[in-house]
Design a protein around this motif. Sequence first.
Motif, mmCIF file in Angstrom:
data_model
loop_
_atom_site.group_PDB
_atom_site.id
_atom_site.type_symbol
_atom_site.label_atom_id
_atom_site.label_comp_id
_atom_site.label_asym_id
_atom_site.label_seq_id
_atom_site.Cartn_x
_atom_site.Cartn_y
_atom_site.Cartn_z
ATOM 1 N N ARG A 27 -11.055 -50.424 -10.313
ATOM 2 C CA ARG A 27 -11.232 -50.230 -11.752
ATOM 3 C C ARG A 27 -10.736 -48.819 -12.054
ATOM 4 N NH1 ARG A 27 -16.924 -51.250 -13.282
ATOM 5 N NH2 ARG A 27 -16.227 -53.421 -13.272
ATOM 6 N N PHE A 29 -10.189 -45.678 -14.468
ATOM 7 C CA PHE A 29 -10.758 -45.036 -15.653
ATOM 8 C C PHE A 29 -9.749 -44.011 -16.149
ATOM 9 C CE2 PHE A 29 -13.328 -42.091 -18.076
ATOM 10 C CZ PHE A 29 -14.272 -42.895 -18.686
ATOM 11 N N CYS A 48 -10.361 -49.199 -17.544
ATOM 12 C CA CYS A 48 -11.332 -48.774 -18.562
ATOM 13 C C CYS A 48 -10.767 -47.553 -19.265
ATOM 14 C CB CYS A 48 -12.650 -48.375 -17.920
ATOM 15 S SG CYS A 48 -13.629 -49.717 -17.300
ATOM 16 N N ASP A 57 -19.529 -44.512 -21.896
ATOM 17 C CA ASP A 57 -18.243 -44.852 -21.296
ATOM 18 C C ASP A 57 -18.333 -44.829 -19.770
ATOM 19 O OD1 ASP A 57 -17.268 -45.014 -23.864
ATOM 20 O OD2 ASP A 57 -15.936 -43.281 -23.708
ATOM 21 N N ASN A 60 -20.654 -47.737 -18.444
ATOM 22 C CA ASN A 60 -19.953 -49.030 -18.435
ATOM 23 C C ASN A 60 -18.915 -49.111 -17.325
ATOM 24 O OD1 ASN A 60 -21.429 -50.028 -20.614
ATOM 25 N ND2 ASN A 60 -19.994 -49.190 -22.099
ATOM 26 N N ALA A 61 -18.220 -48.016 -17.076
ATOM 27 C CA ALA A 61 -17.200 -47.996 -16.027
ATOM 28 C C ALA A 61 -17.818 -48.163 -14.640
ATOM 29 C CB ALA A 61 -16.394 -46.708 -16.093
#
Length: 119
Positions: A27, A29, A48, A57, A60-61
């Motif tokens: 993921r 960021f 993200c 933020d 959630n990441a």
Amino acid sequence: MILIIGAAGNIGFPIVKSLCKQNAMIRAFVHSEKSIERLKALGVTEVCIGDLRKRDDLHNALKGCHSVFHVMPPFSEDEFEISRQTIELACKAGIEHFVFNSVIHPQMREMQKKKKKLL
């Protein structure tokens, strides 16, 4: 899932590239949309977009991740606060591995914002 904070930068991007070659679930960021296509082309699982200064933020990441590679943007005056918040949220999220990457020579007193690291 591995969260790479600063995934589009000079340090984060090669790390993402290497991990994607190993078929790791990444993921990324990032702070803007301009990097999405480039990261997706490497094989990033998710991207993200967020602000490191916003708890929501980061929160959630971090969801569903087991590891974090945290690269601070260079010359961020509030690096200490951002990093402390990121580590705090990572601990609450149950992150198993956390890699923190920052500038070289934090002992140099001339670098005003680095003084906090020495305390």
